[in-house]
Motif scaffolding. Structure first.
Motif, PDB file in Angstrom:
ATOM      1  N   PRO A   1      11.712  -2.054  40.697  1.00  0.00           N
ATOM      2  CA  PRO A   1      12.093  -3.392  40.227  1.00  0.00           C
ATOM      3  C   PRO A   1      12.139  -3.414  38.702  1.00  0.00           C
ATOM      4  CG  PRO A   1      10.258  -3.514  41.782  1.00  0.00           C
ATOM      5  CD  PRO A   1      10.467  -2.068  41.459  1.00  0.00           C
ATOM      6  N   SER A   2      13.145  -4.076  38.165  1.00  0.00           N
ATOM      7  CA  SER A   2      13.214  -4.223  36.715  1.00  0.00           C
ATOM      8  C   SER A   2      12.056  -5.085  36.222  1.00  0.00           C
ATOM      9  CB  SER A   2      14.539  -4.867  36.316  1.00  0.00           C
ATOM     10  OG  SER A   2      15.605  -3.998  36.622  1.00  0.00           O
ATOM     11  N   HIS A   3      11.678  -4.870  34.978  1.00  0.00           N
ATOM     12  CA  HIS A   3      10.603  -5.628  34.334  1.00  0.00           C
ATOM     13  C   HIS A   3       9.274  -5.443  35.055  1.00  0.00           C
ATOM     14  CE1 HIS A   3      13.925  -7.311  32.131  1.00  0.00           C
ATOM     15  NE2 HIS A   3      14.437  -7.767  33.254  1.00  0.00           N
ATOM     16  N   SER A   4       8.999  -4.197  35.455  1.00  0.00           N
ATOM     17  CA  SER A   4       7.734  -3.882  36.110  1.00  0.00           C
ATOM     18  C   SER A   4       7.110  -2.668  35.422  1.00  0.00           C
ATOM     19  CB  SER A   4       7.945  -3.623  37.604  1.00  0.00           C
ATOM     20  OG  SER A   4       8.778  -2.496  37.812  1.00  0.00           O
ATOM     21  N   SER A   5       5.870  -2.391  35.748  1.00  0.00           N
ATOM     22  CA  SER A   5       5.144  -1.281  35.157  1.00  0.00           C
ATOM     23  C   SER A   5       4.468  -0.490  36.270  1.00  0.00           C
ATOM     24  CB  SER A   5       4.099  -1.823  34.178  1.00  0.00           C
ATOM     25  OG  SER A   5       3.405  -0.779  33.577  1.00  0.00           O
ATOM     26  N   HIS A   6       4.518   0.840  36.168  1.00  0.00           N
ATOM     27  CA  HIS A   6       4.005   1.688  37.246  1.00  0.00           C
ATOM     28  C   HIS A   6       3.263   2.898  36.699  1.00  0.00           C
ATOM     29  CE1 HIS A   6       6.369  -0.539  40.177  1.00  0.00           C
ATOM     30  NE2 HIS A   6       7.292  -0.572  39.234  1.00  0.00           N
ATOM     31  N   SER A   7       2.218   3.310  37.416  1.00  0.00           N
ATOM     32  CA  SER A   7       1.475   4.528  37.107  1.00  0.00           C
ATOM     33  C   SER A   7       2.087   5.683  37.870  1.00  0.00           C
ATOM     34  CB  SER A   7       0.011   4.389  37.528  1.00  0.00           C
ATOM     35  OG  SER A   7      -0.632   3.401  36.778  1.00  0.00           O
ATOM     36  N   PHE A   8       2.094   6.879  37.236  1.00  0.00           N
ATOM     37  CA  PHE A   8       2.611   8.060  37.916  1.00  0.00           C
ATOM     38  C   PHE A   8       2.044   9.322  37.298  1.00  0.00           C
ATOM     39  CE2 PHE A   8       5.332   7.917  34.265  1.00  0.00           C
ATOM     40  CZ  PHE A   8       5.713   9.230  34.032  1.00  0.00           C
ATOM     41  N   ARG A   9       2.150  10.420  38.047  1.00  0.00           N
ATOM     42  CA  ARG A   9       1.828  11.775  37.597  1.00  0.00           C
ATOM     43  C   ARG A   9       2.705  12.722  38.390  1.00  0.00           C
ATOM     44  NH1 ARG A   9      -4.113  13.641  36.909  1.00  0.00           N
ATOM     45  NH2 ARG A   9      -3.180  14.686  35.123  1.00  0.00           N
TER      46      ARG A   9
ATOM     47  N   ASP B   1       3.585  13.398  32.202  1.00  0.00           N
ATOM     48  CA  ASP B   1       4.863  13.492  31.496  1.00  0.00           C
ATOM     49  C   ASP B   1       4.619  13.054  30.055  1.00  0.00           C
ATOM     50  OD1 ASP B   1       7.515  12.989  30.464  1.00  0.00           O
ATOM     51  OD2 ASP B   1       8.205  12.910  32.547  1.00  0.00           O
ATOM     52  N   GLU B   2       4.896  13.949  29.122  1.00  0.00           N
ATOM     53  CA  GLU B   2       4.703  13.650  27.700  1.00  0.00           C
ATOM     54  C   GLU B   2       5.530  12.438  27.264  1.00  0.00           C
ATOM     55  OE1 GLU B   2       3.060  15.690  25.173  1.00  0.00           O
ATOM     56  OE2 GLU B   2       2.066  16.800  26.769  1.00  0.00           O
ATOM     57  N   GLN B   3       6.641  12.175  27.951  1.00  0.00           N
ATOM     58  CA  GLN B   3       7.535  11.084  27.566  1.00  0.00           C
ATOM     59  C   GLN B   3       7.251   9.773  28.288  1.00  0.00           C
ATOM     60  OE1 GLN B   3      11.565  12.431  27.869  1.00  0.00           O
ATOM     61  NE2 GLN B   3      11.412  13.633  26.005  1.00  0.00           N
ATOM     62  N   ALA B   4       6.117   9.689  28.972  1.00  0.00           N
ATOM     63  CA  ALA B   4       5.748   8.417  29.600  1.00  0.00           C
ATOM     64  C   ALA B   4       5.657   7.341  28.526  1.00  0.00           C
ATOM     65  CB  ALA B   4       4.417   8.558  30.330  1.00  0.00           C
ATOM     66  N   ASP B   5       5.925   6.107  28.901  1.00  0.00           N
ATOM     67  CA  ASP B   5       5.872   5.003  27.944  1.00  0.00           C
ATOM     68  C   ASP B   5       4.471   4.801  27.388  1.00  0.00           C
ATOM     69  OD1 ASP B   5       8.582   4.537  28.374  1.00  0.00           O
ATOM     70  OD2 ASP B   5       8.183   3.120  29.994  1.00  0.00           O
ATOM     71  N   LEU B   6       3.480   5.138  28.190  1.00  0.00           N
ATOM     72  CA  LEU B   6       2.088   4.918  27.827  1.00  0.00           C
ATOM     73  C   LEU B   6       1.240   5.845  28.690  1.00  0.00           C
ATOM     74  CD1 LEU B   6       0.086   2.857  26.348  1.00  0.00           C
ATOM     75  CD2 LEU B   6       0.170   1.555  28.480  1.00  0.00           C
ATOM     76  N   HIS B   7       0.057   6.194  28.233  1.00  0.00           N
ATOM     77  CA  HIS B   7      -0.917   6.923  29.041  1.00  0.00           C
ATOM     78  C   HIS B   7      -2.188   6.088  29.073  1.00  0.00           C
ATOM     79  CE1 HIS B   7       1.860  10.219  28.066  1.00  0.00           C
ATOM     80  NE2 HIS B   7       1.492  10.669  29.248  1.00  0.00           N
ATOM     81  N   ASP B   8      -2.687   5.836  30.276  1.00  0.00           N
ATOM     82  CA  ASP B   8      -3.861   4.971  30.403  1.00  0.00           C
ATOM     83  C   ASP B   8      -5.160   5.766  30.520  1.00  0.00           C
ATOM     84  OD1 ASP B   8      -3.909   5.881  33.033  1.00  0.00           O
ATOM     85  OD2 ASP B   8      -3.290   3.977  33.896  1.00  0.00           O
ATOM     86  N   GLY B   9      -5.146   7.025  30.154  1.00  0.00           N
ATOM     87  CA  GLY B   9      -6.336   7.859  30.239  1.00  0.00           C
ATOM     88  C   GLY B   9      -6.297   8.807  31.416  1.00  0.00           C
ATOM     89  N   ILE B  10      -5.714   8.381  32.524  1.00  0.00           N
ATOM     90  CA  ILE B  10      -5.605   9.222  33.714  1.00  0.00           C
ATOM     91  C   ILE B  10      -4.156   9.447  34.078  1.00  0.00           C
ATOM     92  CG2 ILE B  10      -6.141   9.394  36.172  1.00  0.00           C
ATOM     93  CD1 ILE B  10      -8.597   7.681  35.637  1.00  0.00           C
ATOM     94  N   ASN B  11      -3.360   8.421  34.026  1.00  0.00           N
ATOM     95  CA  ASN B  11      -1.974   8.470  34.487  1.00  0.00           C
ATOM     96  C   ASN B  11      -1.003   8.138  33.364  1.00  0.00           C
ATOM     97  OD1 ASN B  11      -2.802   8.751  37.296  1.00  0.00           O
ATOM     98  ND2 ASN B  11      -3.385   6.607  37.152  1.00  0.00           N
ATOM     99  N   GLY B  12       0.252   8.555  33.570  1.00  0.00           N
ATOM    100  CA  GLY B  12       1.322   8.068  32.723  1.00  0.00           C
ATOM    101  C   GLY B  12       1.750   6.705  33.249  1.00  0.00           C
ATOM    102  N   ARG B  13       2.350   5.910  32.380  1.00  0.00           N
ATOM    103  CA  ARG B  13       2.856   4.589  32.777  1.00  0.00           C
ATOM    104  C   ARG B  13       4.309   4.520  32.375  1.00  0.00           C
ATOM    105  NH1 ARG B  13       0.191   1.247  35.884  1.00  0.00           N
ATOM    106  NH2 ARG B  13       1.022  -0.545  34.811  1.00  0.00           N
ATOM    107  N   ILE B  14       5.107   3.893  33.235  1.00  0.00           N
ATOM    108  CA  ILE B  14       6.512   3.651  32.938  1.00  0.00           C
ATOM    109  C   ILE B  14       6.787   2.166  33.073  1.00  0.00           C
ATOM    110  CG2 ILE B  14       7.255   4.183  35.305  1.00  0.00           C
ATOM    111  CD1 ILE B  14       9.856   5.267  34.009  1.00  0.00           C
ATOM    112  N   HIS B  15       7.546   1.635  32.118  1.00  0.00           N
ATOM    113  CA  HIS B  15       7.957   0.231  32.143  1.00  0.00           C
ATOM    114  C   HIS B  15       9.457   0.193  32.377  1.00  0.00           C
ATOM    115  CE1 HIS B  15       4.013  -0.741  30.600  1.00  0.00           C
ATOM    116  NE2 HIS B  15       4.211   0.119  29.608  1.00  0.00           N
ATOM    117  N   THR B  16       9.891  -0.627  33.319  1.00  0.00           N
ATOM    118  CA  THR B  16      11.321  -0.706  33.628  1.00  0.00           C
ATOM    119  C   THR B  16      11.924  -1.969  33.058  1.00  0.00           C
ATOM    120  OG1 THR B  16      10.877  -1.766  35.736  1.00  0.00           O
ATOM    121  CG2 THR B  16      11.076   0.636  35.729  1.00  0.00           C
TER     122      THR B  16
END
Length: 91
Positions: A57-65, A76-91
């Motif tokens: 979904p657009s305008h959402s945020s998700h954790s991934f590895r 992923d080095e290019q994740a929008d953010l890293h929360d300490g454990i996971n990468g985060r992507i914002h759509t």
């Protein structure tokens, strides 16, 4: 590497890695697929990379590895953010 393509109310995210780094099968896992390694395995592309596509979904945020053979988890080095454990992507 992350590629994004906006599609109306959804965003197609393509998770991309070099074809042989790391060696063996790799999957992208995250809250969007209940951390299921079978849901989105990366598949070879003609340009020497491998990728998996996920529609979010657009305008959402998700954790991934990424999960590779031998229970090797990595980010992923290019994740929008890293929360300490996971990468985060914002759509």
């Amino acid at each position: 590497m992350l590629e994004r393509n906006q599609l109306k109310s959804r965003t197609q995210v393509t998770f991309v890695l070099p074809e042989e780094t790391p060696a063996g099968p790799v999957s992208v896992v995250g809250d969007f697929n209940q951390w299921n390694p079978a849901a989105h395995p990366l598949k070879p592309r003609g340009d020497g990379t491998r990728a998996a596509h996920v529609s979010l979904p657009s305008h959402s945020s998700h954790s991934f590895r990424y999960l590779a053979a031998g229970d090797y988890w990595f980010d992923d080095e290019q994740a929008d953010l890293h929360d300490g454990i996971n990468g985060r992507i914002h759509t």
